[in-house]
Write a protein that holds these residues in place. Structure first.
Motif, PDB file in Angstrom:
ATOM      1  N   HIS A 166       0.887  -1.176   0.000  1.00 36.26           N
ATOM      2  CA  HIS A 166       0.000   0.000   0.000  1.00 36.26           C
ATOM      3  C   HIS A 166       0.914   1.212   0.000  1.00 36.26           C
ATOM      4  O   HIS A 166       1.456   1.582   1.043  1.00 36.26           O
ATOM      5  N   LYS A 167       1.112   1.812  -1.176  1.00 37.10           N
ATOM      6  CA  LYS A 167       2.170   2.820  -1.304  1.00 37.10           C
ATOM      7  C   LYS A 167       1.761   4.224  -0.859  1.00 37.10           C
ATOM      8  O   LYS A 167       2.607   5.014  -0.474  1.00 37.10           O
ATOM      9  N   ARG A 168       0.447   4.530  -0.906  1.00 36.71           N
ATOM     10  CA  ARG A 168       0.036   5.901  -0.564  1.00 36.71           C
ATOM     11  C   ARG A 168       0.048   6.089   0.951  1.00 36.71           C
ATOM     12  O   ARG A 168      -0.179   5.154   1.714  1.00 36.71           O
ATOM     13  N   THR A 181       4.730   6.642  -0.911  1.00 38.29           N
ATOM     14  CA  THR A 181       5.756   6.417   0.114  1.00 38.29           C
ATOM     15  C   THR A 181       6.557   5.185  -0.295  1.00 38.29           C
ATOM     16  O   THR A 181       6.266   4.565  -1.319  1.00 38.29           O
ATOM     17  N   GLY A 182       7.481   4.782   0.542  1.00 41.57           N
ATOM     18  CA  GLY A 182       8.192   3.519   0.303  1.00 41.57           C
ATOM     19  C   GLY A 182       7.288   2.312   0.508  1.00 41.57           C
ATOM     20  O   GLY A 182       7.614   1.207   0.104  1.00 41.57           O
ATOM     21  N   GLY A 183       6.112   2.514   1.137  1.00 42.88           N
ATOM     22  CA  GLY A 183       5.171   1.418   1.417  1.00 42.88           C
ATOM     23  C   GLY A 183       4.698   1.522   2.855  1.00 42.88           C
ATOM     24  O   GLY A 183       5.500   1.645   3.773  1.00 42.88           O
ATOM     25  N   TYR A 226      10.451  -3.977 -12.204  1.00 42.87           N
ATOM     26  CA  TYR A 226      11.250  -5.018 -11.557  1.00 42.87           C
ATOM     27  C   TYR A 226      11.997  -4.360 -10.405  1.00 42.87           C
ATOM     28  O   TYR A 226      12.470  -3.229 -10.526  1.00 42.87           O
ATOM     29  N   ASN A 227      12.146  -5.092  -9.321  1.00 47.82           N
ATOM     30  CA  ASN A 227      13.167  -4.739  -8.344  1.00 47.82           C
ATOM     31  C   ASN A 227      14.060  -5.960  -8.225  1.00 47.82           C
ATOM     32  O   ASN A 227      13.636  -7.088  -8.512  1.00 47.82           O
ATOM     33  N   VAL A 228      15.286  -5.739  -7.795  1.00 45.31           N
ATOM     34  CA  VAL A 228      16.252  -6.843  -7.792  1.00 45.31           C
ATOM     35  C   VAL A 228      16.552  -7.304  -6.370  1.00 45.31           C
ATOM     36  O   VAL A 228      17.597  -7.860  -6.086  1.00 45.31           O
ATOM     37  N   ARG A 229      15.573  -7.052  -5.486  1.00 50.40           N
ATOM     38  CA  ARG A 229      15.716  -7.382  -4.054  1.00 50.40           C
ATOM     39  C   ARG A 229      14.315  -7.580  -3.511  1.00 50.40           C
ATOM     40  O   ARG A 229      13.329  -7.306  -4.184  1.00 50.40           O
ATOM     41  N   PHE A 230      14.233  -8.056  -2.270  1.00 50.25           N
ATOM     42  CA  PHE A 230      12.930  -8.186  -1.626  1.00 50.25           C
ATOM     43  C   PHE A 230      12.323  -6.800  -1.420  1.00 50.25           C
ATOM     44  O   PHE A 230      13.044  -5.813  -1.250  1.00 50.25           O
TER      45      PHE A 230
HETATM   46  N1  GLY Z   1       7.430  -1.948  -1.351  1.00 47.88           N
HETATM   47  C1  GLY Z   1       8.004  -1.422  -2.509  1.00 47.88           C
HETATM   48  C2  GLY Z   1       9.442  -1.626  -2.638  1.00 47.88           C
HETATM   49  O1  GLY Z   1      10.082  -2.303  -1.851  1.00 47.88           O
HETATM   50  O2  GLY Z   1       9.993  -1.117  -3.604  1.00 47.88           O
END
Ligand code: GLY
Ligand code: AMP
Length: 436
Positions: free
Chosen positions: A219-221, A231-233, A294-298
């Motif tokens: 939930h980013k907002r 936000t970052g989450g 894509y992200n390259v991490r959790f």
């Molecule tokens: N929750 C989003 C992120 O880690 O980029």
């Protein structure tokens, strides 16, 4: 590894995600000593902290030699983009996390979009623009809302959704000409808006085999009802109720072509691939997927909700990934449900105060006998006086609830939150609203 052997593990990073990873690693019978760099005050209950810059490859390599580290687990993107795993692998250290060549999937959105187009991964149609004229042309080809993304890493602040053409153009100029985000915005991705519900899918992969973890939703907002700034989450839950066939699509249409693409491009990828998906619905009620990023991490905070459900041994799984020998099982065993809520400093993601005493979080660690089925992970905290903690960042804590059902998990998370407070504490009360 012989039966009974243990390895020392170093976790790089300092957020709630890294605390959750450290907690899960601490439960493995192959884990010897746990270390972190730089870590946070919560992680020091489970591991020894070292004041080493996680982005300094040579310093991390020397730390690994000094501590006899058998596995490094990289939490955040910055050490990956900085090529720290490459330095460690050259020195013979096993690492969970891709090298610089793989990390470009996250550190350059333009690279990721071209990669998806080249390898047939479903994604929104896009243009890559480096001048205001190119932006004007890309915007005029589209309808609102306009999606403008800075190419480079911007700590989650590089994506803009704009309702009218002039605002979109102004944003492009702010980024390209006025360098609002520095070099990260020197080149932009302008792409079609994709309506739908977002889904996060993690796959742990050694480039050949993979293990898909249960889907989660961030939930980013900042505010309830998905309002306010990105936000970052602010919270997440797992698993997510999704239309049938969507996970199969995520695997067959997105993950497998991505892994084939990495191999064809000569990239040795060992770590997690985070696919940020939009689940779309067409006029006849059928569903599709589009890879947003894509992200390259959790992900953080998705990890805090996903790892408690992971039925396997995390240390063994990450080690087998680092060694390139993941056992081929498409889906990880998992059971139950988990939901996490981020407790943030009032004002986050804008200005906020630091140094405010936190009550309800003791030095005794993640779990509390008074609140079974809940965990507290630290992120932006610092040691205060008298053994307590004070706030030291935007996202201060993540509180997790687990249970047999979504409702039980949610109840446990919010019940634990009711025992925690600090001045100006802000959190979302509606995490998981789309499951209602
Ligand atoms: N929750 C989003 C992120 O880690 O980029
Ligand atoms: P990103 O950092 O790329 O995940 O983007 C941040 C957020 O912006 C995403 O989580 C989505 O909510 C939204 N977003 C990004 N790209 C698109 C798109 N093409 N269509 C709709 N929403 C988007």
């Amino acid at each position: 590894m012989k039966k009974g052997d243990k390895i020392n593990i170093l976790v790089l990073g300092s957020g709630g995600r890294e605390h959750a990873i450290t907690h899960a690693l601490s439960m493995s019978d192959i884990t010897g000593k746990l270390h972190c760099a730089p870590g946070n005050p919560g992680m020091t209950g489970l591991s020894s902290a070292h004041g080493v810059d996680p982005c300094d490859g040579a310093a991390v390599r020397d730390l690994c030699a000094a501590l006899d580290i058998g596995l490094v687990v990289v939490g955040p993107e910055a050490p990956l983009a900085a090529g720290v795993p490459d330095v460690l692998r050259d020195a013979g250290v096993r690492v969970f996390g891709p090298g610089r060549a793989g990390a470009v999937l996250e550190s350059s959105k333009a690279f990721a979009k071209k990669f998806m187009r080249r390898h047939g991964v479903p994604t929104a149609d896009f243009d890559i623009c480096a001048t205001p004229d190119e932006c004007r042309a890309a915007i005029s080809r589209r309808t609102p809302p306009y999606v403008v993304k800075a190419d480079g890493l911007a700590a989650g602040k590089g994506v803009f959704l704009l309702d009218d053409e002039s605002a979109a153009l102004r944003m492009c100029e702010d980024l390209i000409v006025r360098k609002k985000l520095g070099e990260a915005g020197a080149s932009l991705v302008i792409e079609d808006f994709v309506p739908g519900l977002e889904l996060t899918v993690f796959a742990i992969t050694d480039g050949k085999s993979y293990l898909i973890l249960p889907p989660s939703r961030d939930h980013k907002r900042a505010y309830d009802g998905d309002r306010g700034p990105n936000t970052g989450g602010m919270g997440a839950y797992s698993p997510v109720s999704i239309p049938s066939g969507v996970m199969e699509m995520a695997e067959k249409a997105a993950l497998i072509p991505t892994l084939n693409g990495l191999r064809n491009d000569g990239i040795d990828y060992r770590g997690v691939i985070y696919m940020g998906l939009m689940v779309t619905e067409n006029a006849s009620g059928g569903h599709g997927i589009s890879v947003i990023e894509y992200n390259v991490r959790f992900g953080d905070p998705e990890t805090q909700a996903v790892l408690p459900l992971f039925g396997g041994d995390l240390a063994r799984t990450l080690l087998s990934c680092a060694e390139g020998r993941i056992e081929s099982r498409a889906k990880a065993e998992s059971q139950g449900a988990a939901l996490c809520v981020v407790l943030a400093s009032g004002g986050y993601p804008g200005e906020f105060r630091r140094g405010l005493p936190i009550s309800g979080v003791g030095p005794d660690g993640v779990e509390s006998p008074d609140f079974p089925g809940s965990f507290v992970y630290h992120a932006g905290t610092a040691a205060g006086k008298d053994g307590g903690y004070v706030t030291a960042g935007g996202r201060v804590l993540t509180v997790v609830g687990i249970g047999d059902t979504f409702k039980e998990a949610r109840g446990r998370a919010y019940s634990r939150i009711s025992s925690i407070s600090f001045e100006d504490m802000h959190y979302r009360k509606d995490i998981g609203w789309s499951e209602e």
